[in-house]
Structure formats: structure tokens, C-alpha cells
Motif scaffolding. Sequence first.
Motif, PDB file in Angstrom:
ATOM      1  N   PHE A 108       0.826  -1.209   0.000  1.00  0.00           N
ATOM      2  CA  PHE A 108       0.000   0.000   0.000  1.00  0.00           C
ATOM      3  C   PHE A 108       0.862   1.263   0.000  1.00  0.00           C
ATOM      4  CE2 PHE A 108      -1.743   3.353   2.759  1.00  0.00           C
ATOM      5  CZ  PHE A 108      -2.782   3.783   1.948  1.00  0.00           C
ATOM      6  N   CYS A 109       1.841   1.341   0.892  1.00  0.00           N
ATOM      7  CA  CYS A 109       2.678   2.544   0.975  1.00  0.00           C
ATOM      8  C   CYS A 109       3.462   2.764  -0.312  1.00  0.00           C
ATOM      9  CB  CYS A 109       3.627   2.451   2.162  1.00  0.00           C
ATOM     10  SG  CYS A 109       2.814   2.631   3.765  1.00  0.00           S
ATOM     11  N   LEU A 110       3.999   1.691  -0.884  1.00  0.00           N
ATOM     12  CA  LEU A 110       4.713   1.822  -2.152  1.00  0.00           C
ATOM     13  C   LEU A 110       3.766   2.272  -3.260  1.00  0.00           C
ATOM     14  CD1 LEU A 110       7.029  -1.339  -2.002  1.00  0.00           C
ATOM     15  CD2 LEU A 110       7.654   1.048  -1.559  1.00  0.00           C
ATOM     16  N   SER A 111       2.527   1.795  -3.219  1.00  0.00           N
ATOM     17  CA  SER A 111       1.537   2.212  -4.216  1.00  0.00           C
ATOM     18  C   SER A 111       1.187   3.682  -4.071  1.00  0.00           C
ATOM     19  CB  SER A 111       0.277   1.352  -4.090  1.00  0.00           C
ATOM     20  OG  SER A 111       0.552  -0.013  -4.327  1.00  0.00           O
ATOM     21  N   VAL A 112       1.064   4.142  -2.822  1.00  0.00           N
ATOM     22  CA  VAL A 112       0.788   5.563  -2.584  1.00  0.00           C
ATOM     23  C   VAL A 112       1.907   6.415  -3.166  1.00  0.00           C
ATOM     24  CG1 VAL A 112       0.664   7.338  -0.797  1.00  0.00           C
ATOM     25  CG2 VAL A 112      -0.666   5.245  -0.556  1.00  0.00           C
ATOM     26  N   ILE A 113       3.148   6.011  -2.937  1.00  0.00           N
ATOM     27  CA  ILE A 113       4.286   6.761  -3.483  1.00  0.00           C
ATOM     28  C   ILE A 113       4.227   6.771  -5.004  1.00  0.00           C
ATOM     29  CG2 ILE A 113       6.803   6.769  -3.697  1.00  0.00           C
ATOM     30  CD1 ILE A 113       6.877   5.563  -0.838  1.00  0.00           C
ATOM     31  N   PHE A 114       3.905   5.611  -5.607  1.00  0.00           N
ATOM     32  CA  PHE A 114       3.829   5.556  -7.069  1.00  0.00           C
ATOM     33  C   PHE A 114       2.730   6.462  -7.601  1.00  0.00           C
ATOM     34  CE2 PHE A 114       1.921   3.994 -10.967  1.00  0.00           C
ATOM     35  CZ  PHE A 114       3.029   3.966 -11.814  1.00  0.00           C
ATOM     36  N   VAL A 115       1.561   6.433  -6.980  1.00  0.00           N
ATOM     37  CA  VAL A 115       0.453   7.273  -7.447  1.00  0.00           C
ATOM     38  C   VAL A 115       0.837   8.747  -7.355  1.00  0.00           C
ATOM     39  CG1 VAL A 115      -1.898   8.021  -6.900  1.00  0.00           C
ATOM     40  CG2 VAL A 115      -1.354   5.591  -6.978  1.00  0.00           C
ATOM     41  N   CYS A 116       1.532   9.128  -6.296  1.00  0.00           N
ATOM     42  CA  CYS A 116       1.978  10.522  -6.156  1.00  0.00           C
ATOM     43  C   CYS A 116       2.979  10.885  -7.254  1.00  0.00           C
ATOM     44  CB  CYS A 116       2.600  10.739  -4.789  1.00  0.00           C
ATOM     45  SG  CYS A 116       1.435  10.673  -3.412  1.00  0.00           S
ATOM     46  N   VAL A 117       3.977  10.032  -7.444  1.00  0.00           N
ATOM     47  CA  VAL A 117       5.006  10.307  -8.454  1.00  0.00           C
ATOM     48  C   VAL A 117       4.406  10.321  -9.854  1.00  0.00           C
ATOM     49  CG1 VAL A 117       7.116   9.408  -9.513  1.00  0.00           C
ATOM     50  CG2 VAL A 117       6.877   9.420  -7.025  1.00  0.00           C
ATOM     51  N   SER A 118       3.515   9.368 -10.139  1.00  0.00           N
ATOM     52  CA  SER A 118       2.900   9.314 -11.471  1.00  0.00           C
ATOM     53  C   SER A 118       2.043  10.544 -11.730  1.00  0.00           C
ATOM     54  CB  SER A 118       2.073   8.038 -11.625  1.00  0.00           C
ATOM     55  OG  SER A 118       1.028   7.986 -10.668  1.00  0.00           O
ATOM     56  N   GLY A 119       1.411  11.087 -10.680  1.00  0.00           N
ATOM     57  CA  GLY A 119       0.649  12.315 -10.856  1.00  0.00           C
ATOM     58  C   GLY A 119       1.541  13.474 -11.270  1.00  0.00           C
ATOM     59  N   VAL A 120       2.718  13.557 -10.650  1.00  0.00           N
ATOM     60  CA  VAL A 120       3.674  14.609 -11.030  1.00  0.00           C
ATOM     61  C   VAL A 120       4.177  14.393 -12.450  1.00  0.00           C
ATOM     62  CG1 VAL A 120       5.925  15.620 -10.495  1.00  0.00           C
ATOM     63  CG2 VAL A 120       4.362  15.000  -8.640  1.00  0.00           C
ATOM     64  N   VAL A 121       4.477  13.142 -12.805  1.00  0.00           N
ATOM     65  CA  VAL A 121       4.961  12.837 -14.152  1.00  0.00           C
ATOM     66  C   VAL A 121       3.913  13.229 -15.196  1.00  0.00           C
ATOM     67  CG1 VAL A 121       5.600  10.968 -15.733  1.00  0.00           C
ATOM     68  CG2 VAL A 121       6.522  11.014 -13.407  1.00  0.00           C
ATOM     69  N   MET A 122       2.655  12.896 -14.952  1.00  0.00           N
ATOM     70  CA  MET A 122       1.592  13.273 -15.908  1.00  0.00           C
ATOM     71  C   MET A 122       1.510  14.778 -16.069  1.00  0.00           C
ATOM     72  SD  MET A 122      -1.616  10.691 -15.338  1.00  0.00           S
ATOM     73  CE  MET A 122      -1.859  11.129 -13.629  1.00  0.00           C
ATOM     74  N   TRP A 123       1.646  15.496 -14.950  1.00  0.00           N
ATOM     75  CA  TRP A 123       1.595  16.964 -15.031  1.00  0.00           C
ATOM     76  C   TRP A 123       2.765  17.494 -15.872  1.00  0.00           C
ATOM     77  CZ3 TRP A 123       5.012  20.159 -11.780  1.00  0.00           C
ATOM     78  CH2 TRP A 123       4.838  21.523 -12.006  1.00  0.00           C
ATOM     79  N   LEU A 124       3.981  16.966 -15.635  1.00  0.00           N
ATOM     80  CA  LEU A 124       5.137  17.436 -16.381  1.00  0.00           C
ATOM     81  C   LEU A 124       5.014  17.115 -17.868  1.00  0.00           C
ATOM     82  CD1 LEU A 124       8.016  16.489 -13.905  1.00  0.00           C
ATOM     83  CD2 LEU A 124       7.073  18.763 -14.356  1.00  0.00           C
ATOM     84  N   LYS A 125       4.447  15.958 -18.203  1.00  0.00           N
ATOM     85  CA  LYS A 125       4.273  15.597 -19.607  1.00  0.00           C
ATOM     86  C   LYS A 125       3.197  16.442 -20.294  1.00  0.00           C
ATOM     87  CE  LYS A 125       5.975  10.843 -19.608  1.00  0.00           C
ATOM     88  NZ  LYS A 125       6.894  11.066 -20.737  1.00  0.00           N
ATOM     89  N   ARG A 126       2.203  16.889 -19.518  1.00  0.00           N
ATOM     90  CA  ARG A 126       1.125  17.706 -20.095  1.00  0.00           C
ATOM     91  C   ARG A 126       1.511  19.172 -20.150  1.00  0.00           C
ATOM     92  NH1 ARG A 126      -2.710  20.681 -17.842  1.00  0.00           N
ATOM     93  NH2 ARG A 126      -2.210  19.950 -15.747  1.00  0.00           N
TER      94      ARG A 126
END
Length: 470
Positions: free
Chosen positions: A389-407
Motif C-alpha cells: 500500500f505505501c509503495l503504491s501511494v508513493i507511485f500514485v503521487c510520483v505518477s501524478g507529477v509525471v503526468m503533469w510534467l508531460k502535459r
Amino acid sequence: MALSQTAGMDSRPAAPNLSQKFYFAAWRWHFYAGLYVIPFLIMLALTGLGMMYISVFDGRDGEYVAVPVGETVQPIELQTQAAVDAIPGATLIEWIGPKADDRAAVVRVAVEGGNRMVAVDPYTTEVVESWDRRAGWYDFLSDIHGTLLIGDTGDRLIEIAAGLAIVLVLTGLYLWWPRGDWTSAFVPRLAAKGRALWKSLHAVIGVYISLILVVFLVSGLSWAGIWGERFVQAWSTFPAQKWDAVPLSDNTHAGHMNHGAMKDVPWALEQTPMPESGSDAGITGLPEGTVATADSIYALGRALGYQGRFRIVFPRDDAGVFTLNQDSMSNDSACPTCDRTVHVDQFTGKILADVQFSDYSLAGKSMAVGIAFHEGDMGLWNIVLNTVFCLSVIFVCVSGVVMWLKRRPTRAGRLAAPPVPQDLPFWKGAVLIGLFASLAFPLVGLTLLAVLALDVLILSNLPRLKRVVS
């Protein structure tokens, strides 16, 4: 000329419909909430993992201090006396039983400025080691996890983040909600490329962890300064009138039994007054004529059914009581439904109160299980699940930032937030969501008001600054 004009008009993109406008509005809420919440969620996940594994491998109260197995366990009176004698000026507070035959007993003593924990060999009464209760890595990570090392200010910032994270979950579920293809909503599209792949992983993993995240946020908020200690205070009060004419102290369970920032009292009892010794109240506990001592109280605990590791908290004065306690919050067991707290009159040996899980209110039961689950106290499956769960939370946070940077356009000079809908669809529903968040989480309400004031009073009058955050 008319034909070319008509063709030009037909080539324009269609105006967004009501559903699309609402989607953009929810996306915008999700984006701005995420800007604040993401750093806190990553911090909470990392420190939470660290605390859980320190608890698993090293313990929180010296429960893994090893000793050679001897032939005879010495009386608890001798164990506690050895601990007190080893620390100049110490006052006995609590004895914590060993978790296994090859583990030390731990004695908590009060000294000027705090508490010290003393590990004692139960077979020889030799002091194995001692340490300040608030000096370990677990406590350091706990301070970051709860206050960012800046006291009440950090506590309030984290409480705001936890409340906004619930808003983030609600808007995220709306954005994820399948609009035709249910398969892609639950199975990531690994064949996708670029931002589409990140979006698919973000959405699918996010929905799988959403319910657990809410459980973690609500149970974690029980420690928060506003929501936990004031807003839900009535929920953490066991009805003392159930104790049948037992005299009550002005001191609460939390004030008498906790030490440091750690919560060592079942959540349902924290704000309940302690009973007092010195009356004829209570039911039969110790056999008639038996003096209440550490060893007789220990024997009573075993007779009542305490198994494994449990604690004895000693009276502080003539009105104080002996307390037998075992709960999963203290890492005594992996069974929150086995929690039990028994208070014994120090003069008569009578049981003044016997509180078990079945006596808790529905909220108390929910929090007892929720906090044990939150801390990973319920066994190997809980540790594995919390890790994933904690690793998934970190991934969801990081992926949100990555999507923002790509957009975000290159050299945009602004946040590049989702576009503002041409109007606000279902604005009344948005107001209701904001009102609910404000009532349920007061600091979130104050934050929303502050953001509104910032927009109306400052950003609207500074177009360049408004563009930067748009």
C-alpha cells in the motif's frame, strides 16, 4: 463564400457538454488538492514504512531485547526494584512482560524530564540495558510523521493534507469512473505509451488503494490536534457510569497511562476518567486477605485470562489503581478484538473496571481495529499489505507529477492547471462537498476559505500572478 464559411464553422471543435464541463471541474479540484497533498503523502508513506519495520525488527518498547532462558523467573517485585535501583531518582511507572521466554522484561520509570525504559533479565534481575523513551529512531520518524519536527504547526499542516487527501480520493474516483470500457478501469493498459500509460497506471492503482487510503487517513487523523483530540473527543470516551458507583479521578486514561507522543491506551478509553482506590466499590479480584502487589496483580491477570505479553501500571499515589492492560496499539498482541483493560483497587484488591473490546462503542471498535491495521500490528499479512500500500501511494503521487510534467507546455511559465470550465456545472453539489469537508474537517474548511480569499482579494487584482498559478 457562404459554403466556405459554413465549412469553417463546422470544423470548429464542439463546445463541451455538461458532463465534460463537470469532468474538467473535478479534474481542477483534483489537481490543486494534489499540489498540496502529494509531498505529505510521500512523507507519510516513507516514515510509516520506516516505523513499521523498526517495530517489526527492533520493537518499540524493547520487546526484542534477548536474554538467555533461565530456570526460574524471579518475582516482578525484584525485577522492578532492580530497574528503579539502576536509575538514580527513578519512580516506578510500569512493568511490561516479555514477549517470549528468551526476551527481557521492560520496566518504565519516571525521571526528571521524561521516562526511561529499563530492560531486565527476568531470570537474574540483571539490568541488560536502558534508554530514554523518546530517543530512538522509531520516535524520530514518529515526530516527522506527526509534526514534521515543528510541533503544532506541523500537526496542523498534516491534518489539512489528510482532509484534502479525502477530497483527492473522491475527485479521483469520479475521474476514474468507467465511461464505457470497464476493463481498462481495473486493468492497466500496459501497451499504451507516454502519458497515456502513466495515466492508466495512476488511475488503476489509485482506485485499488482508495478504500485503504481512506481508512489510513481517518485512523491517522485520530492523532491529529484538532480533529483527533477535540472534534472526536466524545467518541473516545468510554461511559464511566458503566463502572457502577466507582469513585473517579480527575485524571484521564491518556494522562495517566500514556508516555511521550506514543498512544498506549485503547482509543476508546483515552478521555475516560481513571477510577480511584479507597472505597468498597468493585467486584472480587484478589482472594480475600491477599495484599495487592506486582506479583499478586500479575497472578490475577493470568487468572482473568491474559495470555502472552501484558502490562502492569502502578499506582502513583493513594488514590491510584493497579492497571492490567493488553492492547494491539501497544504492540502487545496482533489481535485488536482481544484488547482488555482492568483496574484494581490497591487497598482492597477488588476489580473496579474490566473493559474489553465488546464494551467499546461502534466508533471505538472501528478505531481499535483501524489503528492496529494502520500500524501493521495484526500479523505478517498486515505488514505485507501495508508495504504494498505505501509503495503504491508513493507511485500514485510520483505518477501524478509525471503526468503533469508531460502535459505542461515547455517553458510555460505557469502551473498549467486543467482549464476552467466555461461555467460551473452542478455548482450547488460542489458547495455541498465543500460544506461537508468543512464540517467534517475544520482545518480543511479554513483552508478552503483562505484559498477563496486569496483568489478574490489578491489573485484577481494581480493578473500576472494569477497566470502563474493557472
